[in-house]
Scaffold this motif. Structure first.
Motif, mmCIF file in Angstrom:
data_model
loop_
_atom_site.group_PDB
_atom_site.id
_atom_site.type_symbol
_atom_site.label_atom_id
_atom_site.label_comp_id
_atom_site.label_asym_id
_atom_site.label_seq_id
_atom_site.Cartn_x
_atom_site.Cartn_y
_atom_site.Cartn_z
ATOM 1 N N THR A 47 -3.297 0.319 -1.867
ATOM 2 C CA THR A 47 -1.871 0.618 -2.014
ATOM 3 C C THR A 47 -1.538 1.127 -3.417
ATOM 4 O O THR A 47 -0.733 2.053 -3.570
ATOM 5 C CB THR A 47 -1.016 -0.624 -1.702
ATOM 6 O OG1 THR A 47 -1.438 -1.724 -2.518
ATOM 7 C CG2 THR A 47 -1.146 -1.019 -0.248
ATOM 8 N N THR A 100 0.285 12.388 4.656
ATOM 9 C CA THR A 100 0.043 11.095 5.304
ATOM 10 C C THR A 100 -1.349 10.611 4.910
ATOM 11 O O THR A 100 -2.324 11.367 4.997
ATOM 12 C CB THR A 100 0.137 11.216 6.836
ATOM 13 O OG1 THR A 100 1.456 11.622 7.196
ATOM 14 C CG2 THR A 100 -0.172 9.880 7.502
ATOM 15 N N TYR A 101 -1.420 9.376 4.487
ATOM 16 C CA TYR A 101 -2.686 8.810 4.027
ATOM 17 C C TYR A 101 -3.387 8.140 5.211
ATOM 18 O O TYR A 101 -2.834 7.231 5.851
ATOM 19 C CB TYR A 101 -2.440 7.813 2.900
ATOM 20 C CG TYR A 101 -1.908 8.474 1.653
ATOM 21 C CD1 TYR A 101 -2.775 8.901 0.650
ATOM 22 C CD2 TYR A 101 -0.539 8.707 1.491
ATOM 23 C CE1 TYR A 101 -2.296 9.527 -0.487
ATOM 24 C CE2 TYR A 101 -0.054 9.334 0.354
ATOM 25 C CZ TYR A 101 -0.939 9.749 -0.631
ATOM 26 O OH TYR A 101 -0.454 10.384 -1.765
ATOM 27 N N VAL A 158 1.449 6.037 5.966
ATOM 28 C CA VAL A 158 0.021 5.743 6.146
ATOM 29 C C VAL A 158 -0.278 5.638 7.639
ATOM 30 O O VAL A 158 0.612 5.337 8.442
ATOM 31 C CB VAL A 158 -0.396 4.438 5.440
ATOM 32 C CG1 VAL A 158 -0.193 4.548 3.944
ATOM 33 C CG2 VAL A 158 0.363 3.243 6.002
ATOM 34 N N ILE A 174 -6.254 5.828 6.594
ATOM 35 C CA ILE A 174 -7.045 4.704 6.079
ATOM 36 C C ILE A 174 -7.989 4.198 7.169
ATOM 37 O O ILE A 174 -7.547 3.905 8.280
ATOM 38 C CB ILE A 174 -6.115 3.557 5.625
ATOM 39 C CG1 ILE A 174 -5.108 4.054 4.601
ATOM 40 C CG2 ILE A 174 -6.933 2.396 5.075
ATOM 41 C CD1 ILE A 174 -4.041 3.031 4.243
ATOM 42 N N THR A 178 3.213 0.409 0.457
ATOM 43 C CA THR A 178 2.963 1.807 0.086
ATOM 44 C C THR A 178 4.265 2.599 0.116
ATOM 45 O O THR A 178 5.152 2.341 0.928
ATOM 46 C CB THR A 178 1.947 2.467 1.045
ATOM 47 O OG1 THR A 178 2.315 2.201 2.404
ATOM 48 C CG2 THR A 178 0.559 1.952 0.794
ATOM 49 N N ILE A 196 -2.694 4.762 -3.553
ATOM 50 C CA ILE A 196 -1.803 5.644 -2.786
ATOM 51 C C ILE A 196 -0.490 5.866 -3.525
ATOM 52 O O ILE A 196 -0.006 7.006 -3.638
ATOM 53 C CB ILE A 196 -1.543 5.042 -1.385
ATOM 54 C CG1 ILE A 196 -2.813 5.132 -0.527
ATOM 55 C CG2 ILE A 196 -0.391 5.765 -0.693
ATOM 56 C CD1 ILE A 196 -2.695 4.467 0.834
ATOM 57 N N GLU A 228 1.327 -1.249 4.841
ATOM 58 C CA GLU A 228 2.449 -0.378 5.194
ATOM 59 C C GLU A 228 3.702 -0.726 4.390
ATOM 60 O O GLU A 228 4.450 0.160 3.969
ATOM 61 C CB GLU A 228 2.737 -0.490 6.691
ATOM 62 C CG GLU A 228 1.635 0.105 7.561
ATOM 63 C CD GLU A 228 1.817 -0.205 9.032
ATOM 64 O OE1 GLU A 228 1.292 0.558 9.863
ATOM 65 O OE2 GLU A 228 2.479 -1.226 9.358
#
Length: 468
Positions: free
Chosen positions: A401, A416-417, A447, A419, A443, A404, A440
């Motif tokens: 986090t 959009t990350y 994600v 993971i 961040t 990001i 979530e």
């Protein structure tokens, strides 16, 4: 993914500590409807106290006793009441029982003092199951754990022979007795003796050597390989992995912790081992000795051709993971390119969150897929462990986090990350006890989580099309 298996054995994947109920017999987790187990009146929560009059130690005893079509059982139900029954089946019928754990008595704990033991280098304050060290030959056979054989007695040796509990995965490290004791501790000699006894009995053992600079490398490594050749018929493969350490590590083999992360150091190991590989390939037709992927990554050297991995006998030990990644990308190349084609040019719509070790593998794959401008990488530094820990599966929720958020603040394009779920155990927890919801919540950018295989990553990228 490139390094999804190159991780510390997760507490739920390699060890059953959180579900083990030590010393209480074979606890039944579930019974299949209509199965022989249900017909015999067995229920979830019951405990098998004895099989044919003998208390079961582990799932191997169950396999041994249940090879026939009937088994005499003594059962303790969930209320504590005991009764005897017979479970019977038709030829070829499944028994319909699933147990809570593979080991019914106590897990064999490690009594060694390995100077490089990763479990003793963990940061404080983590959940207790992560600090428990097993050295159990049964979990070696059943789950692939590496063991030292130092805690086997004569009864164990005889049982392994009679039941042919093979192959085992054995951490051997060195044949030189002085070096072995330096690495493993005062029980090292017993492990070597038991190794010889099992090898002479024909028990197959995949060998692991954790390589420590200026300790069991160089001439000592040559000596160890030559010693192992005398037991070649009992050793399907030899895997050499670089020693790992964290910020908690004060010393390894009496010296400040170092590994083979420098290019020249890693290249020297590759050159040394290649001599043995080439000779064995010429003499026996197999490579037999394999180096962990990290050596080639750190040396910036080309990986061996796929056929030199002998069908990847130590894949779960981080040997050949990059080739597995390459194969997976190749097998899904068309689907991958189609998913990328749906994203706008220069949108940088997807950012892949990975460990530092996987960076070059992903760069190569994304380049081959012509993904530039659509997919970007976020290699996350492992600040939780520190040291030379760089694999994706050991990343923590906090480190991810923070990485990001830092990246999102400096990136002028919305992204959009993505993971990988390899950071979670079966209970949905990271190593620092974060959940998906925690990540979530903390961040500051969108994600999405994906399974650690290429088709799942492709689906995640496809799902971004609508958002973009």
């Amino acid at each position: 993914m490139a390094d999804s298996n190159m991780t510390l054995a997760q507490d739920d994947a390699k060890h059953a500590y959180e579900t083990l109920r030590e010393g209480v017999g074979a606890v039944i987790a579930s019974v299949v409807e209509g199965s022989p187990a249900e017909r015999a009146g067995l229920e979830a929560g019951d405990t098998l106290v004895s099989l044919n009059g003998v208390a079961p130690r582990d799932i191997l005893d169950w396999y041994w006793a249940s090879d026939e079509n009937s088994v005499d059982l003594e059962v303790r139900d969930s209320q504590g009441d005991r009764h005897e029954t017979v479970i019977e089946r038709e030829r070829g019928e499944e028994w319909g029982i699933e147990f809570e754990s593979l080991v019914f008595d106590k897990v064999r704990r490690c009594a060694n003092d390995c100077t490089f033991c990763f479990m003793t280098q963990l940061p404080r304050g983590m959940r207790s199951s992560l600090y428990l060290k097993d050295d159990d030959y049964r979990l070696s056979f059943l789950q692939g754990n590496f063991v030292t054989l130092t805690n086997l007695n004569d009864e164990d040796i005889e049982r392994i022979k009679v039941m042919n509990i093979s192959p085992l995965n054995v951490s051997f490290h060195a044949s030189n007795d002085t070096v072995r004791e330096m690495l493993v501790g005062r029980n090292a000699h017993k492990g070597k003796e038991n190794f010889i006894r099992l090898a002479e009995a024909g028990i197959q053992m995949n060998v692991q050597i954790v390589l420590v600079p200026d300790c069991n490398d160089k001439e000592v490594l040559d000596e160890t390989i030559e010693w192992l050749k005398a037991y070649h018929d009992a050793i399907p493969s030899v895997g050499i992995v670089p020693v790992a350490f964290t910020d908690e590590t004060r010393e390894i083999a009496g010296k400040p912790p170092v590994s083979f992360t420098k290019q020249l150091d890693a290249a020297r190991v590759i050159e040394q081992v290649q001599r043995h590989q080439f000779k064995h390939k010429a003499d026996q037709g197999t490579t037999w000795i394999h180096l962990a992927d990290e050596f080639y990554i750190y040396a910036k050297a080309p990986f061996p051709q796929e056929e030199w991995y002998d069908d990847f006998p130590q894949y779960e030990n981080g040997i050949g993971i990059v080739w597995g990644f390459v194969d997976e990308v190749r097998d899904n190349f068309e689907e991958f390119t189609d998913a990328l084609a749906a994203l706008p040019e220069m949108s940088e719509a997807a950012t892949l969150v990975i460990g530092e070790l996987a960076t070059e593998s992903f760069i190569g794959a994304l380049s081959a897929l012509n993904a530039g401008g659509k997919v970007r990488l976020l290699p996350v530094k492992n600040r939780f462990f520190g040291g030379n820990v760089t694999v994706t599966g050991l990343l923590t929720g906090k480190d991810i986090t923070e990485a990001i958020n830092y990246d999102a603040e400096r990136n002028d394009k919305p992204t959009t990350y993505l993971i990988p779920r390899s950071i979670f155990n079966s209970d949905g927890l990271t190593l620092d006890d974060w959940t998906q919801a925690d990540i979530e919540e903390h961040t500051k950018a969108p994600v999405r989580f994906h399974e650690t295989h290429i088709p799942s990553l492709i689906e995640s990228i496809r799902s971004l099309k609508k958002e973009v």
